[in-house]
Motif scaffolding. Sequence first.
Motif, PDB file in Angstrom:
ATOM      1  N   THR A  36       0.859  -1.188   0.000  1.00 51.27           N
ATOM      2  CA  THR A  36       0.000   0.000   0.000  1.00 51.27           C
ATOM      3  C   THR A  36       0.897   1.241   0.000  1.00 51.27           C
ATOM      4  O   THR A  36       2.078   1.154  -0.285  1.00 51.27           O
ATOM      5  CB  THR A  36      -0.899  -0.019   1.251  1.00 51.27           C
ATOM      6  N   GLY A  37       0.324   2.382   0.329  1.00 55.65           N
ATOM      7  CA  GLY A  37       1.079   3.640   0.317  1.00 55.65           C
ATOM      8  C   GLY A  37       0.723   4.431  -0.930  1.00 55.65           C
ATOM      9  O   GLY A  37       0.049   3.934  -1.840  1.00 55.65           O
ATOM     10  N   SER A  38       1.191   5.662  -0.973  1.00 54.98           N
ATOM     11  CA  SER A  38       0.873   6.521  -2.124  1.00 54.98           C
ATOM     12  C   SER A  38       1.626   6.072  -3.372  1.00 54.98           C
ATOM     13  O   SER A  38       1.141   6.245  -4.490  1.00 54.98           O
ATOM     14  CB  SER A  38       1.280   7.974  -1.853  1.00 54.98           C
ATOM     15  N   THR A  39       2.820   5.499  -3.187  1.00 51.33           N
ATOM     16  CA  THR A  39       3.662   5.205  -4.344  1.00 51.33           C
ATOM     17  C   THR A  39       3.005   4.239  -5.333  1.00 51.33           C
ATOM     18  O   THR A  39       3.002   4.526  -6.532  1.00 51.33           O
ATOM     19  CB  THR A  39       5.047   4.684  -3.896  1.00 51.33           C
ATOM     20  N   PRO A  40       2.423   3.119  -4.898  1.00 46.16           N
ATOM     21  CA  PRO A  40       1.881   2.185  -5.900  1.00 46.16           C
ATOM     22  C   PRO A  40       0.494   2.536  -6.452  1.00 46.16           C
ATOM     23  O   PRO A  40      -0.005   1.806  -7.318  1.00 46.16           O
ATOM     24  CB  PRO A  40       1.833   0.840  -5.158  1.00 46.16           C
ATOM     25  N   LEU A  66       1.464  -7.087   2.436  1.00 46.53           N
ATOM     26  CA  LEU A  66       2.551  -6.966   3.406  1.00 46.53           C
ATOM     27  C   LEU A  66       2.100  -6.722   4.827  1.00 46.53           C
ATOM     28  O   LEU A  66       2.672  -7.262   5.768  1.00 46.53           O
ATOM     29  CB  LEU A  66       3.416  -5.743   3.040  1.00 46.53           C
ATOM     30  N   ASP A  67       1.084  -5.848   4.986  1.00 49.85           N
ATOM     31  CA  ASP A  67       0.856  -5.355   6.338  1.00 49.85           C
ATOM     32  C   ASP A  67      -0.544  -4.782   6.518  1.00 49.85           C
ATOM     33  O   ASP A  67      -1.302  -4.618   5.550  1.00 49.85           O
ATOM     34  CB  ASP A  67       1.923  -4.303   6.689  1.00 49.85           C
ATOM     35  N   TYR A  80      -5.604  -1.000   5.312  1.00 48.20           N
ATOM     36  CA  TYR A  80      -4.953  -1.419   4.076  1.00 48.20           C
ATOM     37  C   TYR A  80      -5.850  -2.362   3.275  1.00 48.20           C
ATOM     38  O   TYR A  80      -5.739  -2.435   2.043  1.00 48.20           O
ATOM     39  CB  TYR A  80      -3.593  -2.040   4.385  1.00 48.20           C
ATOM     40  N   GLY A 132       7.131  -0.630  -1.362  1.00 39.36           N
ATOM     41  CA  GLY A 132       7.517   0.775  -1.314  1.00 39.36           C
ATOM     42  C   GLY A 132       8.656   0.865  -0.312  1.00 39.36           C
ATOM     43  O   GLY A 132       9.138  -0.145   0.194  1.00 39.36           O
ATOM     44  N   ILE A 133       9.067   2.074  -0.005  1.00 42.58           N
ATOM     45  CA  ILE A 133      10.112   2.241   1.016  1.00 42.58           C
ATOM     46  C   ILE A 133       9.750   3.438   1.879  1.00 42.58           C
ATOM     47  O   ILE A 133       9.302   4.473   1.365  1.00 42.58           O
ATOM     48  CB  ILE A 133      11.515   2.383   0.362  1.00 42.58           C
ATOM     49  N   HIS A 138      12.203   1.735   5.927  1.00 44.34           N
ATOM     50  CA  HIS A 138      11.406   0.554   6.280  1.00 44.34           C
ATOM     51  C   HIS A 138      10.769  -0.071   5.046  1.00 44.34           C
ATOM     52  O   HIS A 138      10.530   0.600   4.042  1.00 44.34           O
ATOM     53  CB  HIS A 138      10.381   0.853   7.388  1.00 44.34           C
ATOM     54  N   GLY A 140       7.468  -2.859   4.164  1.00 44.94           N
ATOM     55  CA  GLY A 140       6.291  -3.286   4.894  1.00 44.94           C
ATOM     56  C   GLY A 140       6.209  -2.345   6.079  1.00 44.94           C
ATOM     57  O   GLY A 140       6.323  -1.125   5.920  1.00 44.94           O
ATOM     58  N   PHE A 141       6.086  -2.889   7.281  1.00 45.57           N
ATOM     59  CA  PHE A 141       6.231  -2.052   8.471  1.00 45.57           C
ATOM     60  C   PHE A 141       7.408  -2.537   9.303  1.00 45.57           C
ATOM     61  O   PHE A 141       7.408  -2.448  10.517  1.00 45.57           O
ATOM     62  CB  PHE A 141       4.940  -2.030   9.293  1.00 45.57           C
ATOM     63  N   THR A 161       7.198   7.317  11.309  1.00 47.39           N
ATOM     64  CA  THR A 161       6.158   6.677  10.498  1.00 47.39           C
ATOM     65  C   THR A 161       4.780   7.166  10.932  1.00 47.39           C
ATOM     66  O   THR A 161       3.917   7.455  10.095  1.00 47.39           O
ATOM     67  CB  THR A 161       6.258   5.139  10.648  1.00 47.39           C
ATOM     68  N   ARG A 167      -1.157  12.367   8.089  1.00 49.43           N
ATOM     69  CA  ARG A 167      -1.893  13.142   7.092  1.00 49.43           C
ATOM     70  C   ARG A 167      -3.187  12.452   6.657  1.00 49.43           C
ATOM     71  O   ARG A 167      -4.088  13.105   6.141  1.00 49.43           O
ATOM     72  CB  ARG A 167      -1.002  13.456   5.885  1.00 49.43           C
ATOM     73  N   LYS A 202      12.503  10.208  -0.452  1.00 51.57           N
ATOM     74  CA  LYS A 202      12.970   8.817  -0.410  1.00 51.57           C
ATOM     75  C   LYS A 202      14.441   8.685  -0.851  1.00 51.57           C
ATOM     76  O   LYS A 202      14.995   7.589  -0.814  1.00 51.57           O
ATOM     77  CB  LYS A 202      12.101   7.934  -1.314  1.00 51.57           C
TER      78      LYS A 202
HETATM   79  C1  GLP Z   1       3.752   2.627   4.862  1.00 49.98           C
HETATM   80  C2  GLP Z   1       3.609   1.191   4.336  1.00 49.98           C
HETATM   81  C3  GLP Z   1       4.783   0.813   3.460  1.00 49.98           C
HETATM   82  C4  GLP Z   1       5.014   1.890   2.423  1.00 49.98           C
HETATM   83  C5  GLP Z   1       5.361   3.184   3.119  1.00 49.98           C
HETATM   84  C6  GLP Z   1       5.681   4.317   2.167  1.00 49.98           C
HETATM   85  O1  GLP Z   1       4.567   2.691   5.968  1.00 49.98           O
HETATM   86  N1  GLP Z   1       3.487   0.245   5.385  1.00 49.98           N
HETATM   87  O2  GLP Z   1       4.518  -0.440   2.864  1.00 49.98           O
HETATM   88  O3  GLP Z   1       6.053   1.505   1.571  1.00 49.98           O
HETATM   89  O4  GLP Z   1       4.249   3.549   3.904  1.00 49.98           O
HETATM   90  O5  GLP Z   1       4.500   4.901   1.742  1.00 49.98           O
HETATM   91  P1  GLP Z   1       4.362   5.946   0.586  1.00 49.98           P
HETATM   92  O6  GLP Z   1       4.398   5.183  -0.680  1.00 49.98           O
HETATM   93  O7  GLP Z   1       3.024   6.581   0.826  1.00 49.98           O
HETATM   94  O8  GLP Z   1       5.489   6.900   0.721  1.00 49.98           O
END
Ligand code: GLP
Length: 247
Positions: A36-40, A66-67, A80, A132-133, A138, A140-141, A161, A167, A202
């Motif tokens: 999850t996260g904004s990146t994908p 992942l989480d 998620y 993502g990262i 990190h 996942g978490f 985190t 937000r 990042k």
């Molecule tokens: C969270 C998720 C991660 C994700 C990270 C970065 O912590 N558990 O899996 O990679 O956010 O999120 P974003 O892509 O929003 O920067």
Amino acid sequence: MIIYAAKDYEEVSKKAATVMGALIVSKPNAVLGLATGSTPVGMYRYLVEWCKNGDLDFSQISSVNLDEYRGLSGDNDQSYRYFMNTNLFDHVNIDKAKTNVPNGLAEDADQACAEYNAIIRSMGGVDMQLLGIGGNGHIGFNEPSDVFEKETHVVDLAESTIQANARFFESMDDVPKQAFTMGIKNIMEAKKILLVATGAAKADALYKALYGPITPQVPASILQLHSDVVVVADEEALSVIREKGLL
Ligand code: GLP
């Protein structure tokens, strides 16, 4: 390790979707490890589009995420599970019974973690794990720590985190402080890893992950030991690596 440099978020999204789409075409019953996260989000948008126009078929695909935040139900719009449904599962022909996200409401956490590990094993392992990262490295978490946690576990989220996630919530009190996450061994056992990163926030983490010492203080650095990693990142995320003349 293959590093694809893309100019911006849109190009990262399309390239990452192409990498995952190629797996779906070549292995129609693949097990996808999802994130999850904004990146994908943009990448999922392409996968949805290509499924809708008939280029991708998810009917035999299964997935494992992942989480998940501890304490949130799958109906909560910040969970998620909800993210996966709204960004991908509701819009493609995947069988939702074959999609797995940790249960944030599980009362017996140890049992829930053991069951999640068993689910991953019963699926025969993950063919491609999307990652993502975090700004602190990190995945996942799996937060920076003195040890690499191996399998699914409950984690206390790092202050950075919690701040980064704030937000999405109405108040700080609403931001979950714990999560269930796959461990580093679960992630490393995936046959292929697809890491996506965008934006200057990042850049330092990506440099440390790909070129720094392998340490649980930068959980993503363990990926240097995986034999099949594809990184798709935009120029902003690659900026520190470029500055150091490594790419
Ligand atoms: C969270 C998720 C991660 C994700 C990270 C970065 O912590 N558990 O899996 O990679 O956010 O999120 P974003 O892509 O929003 O920067």
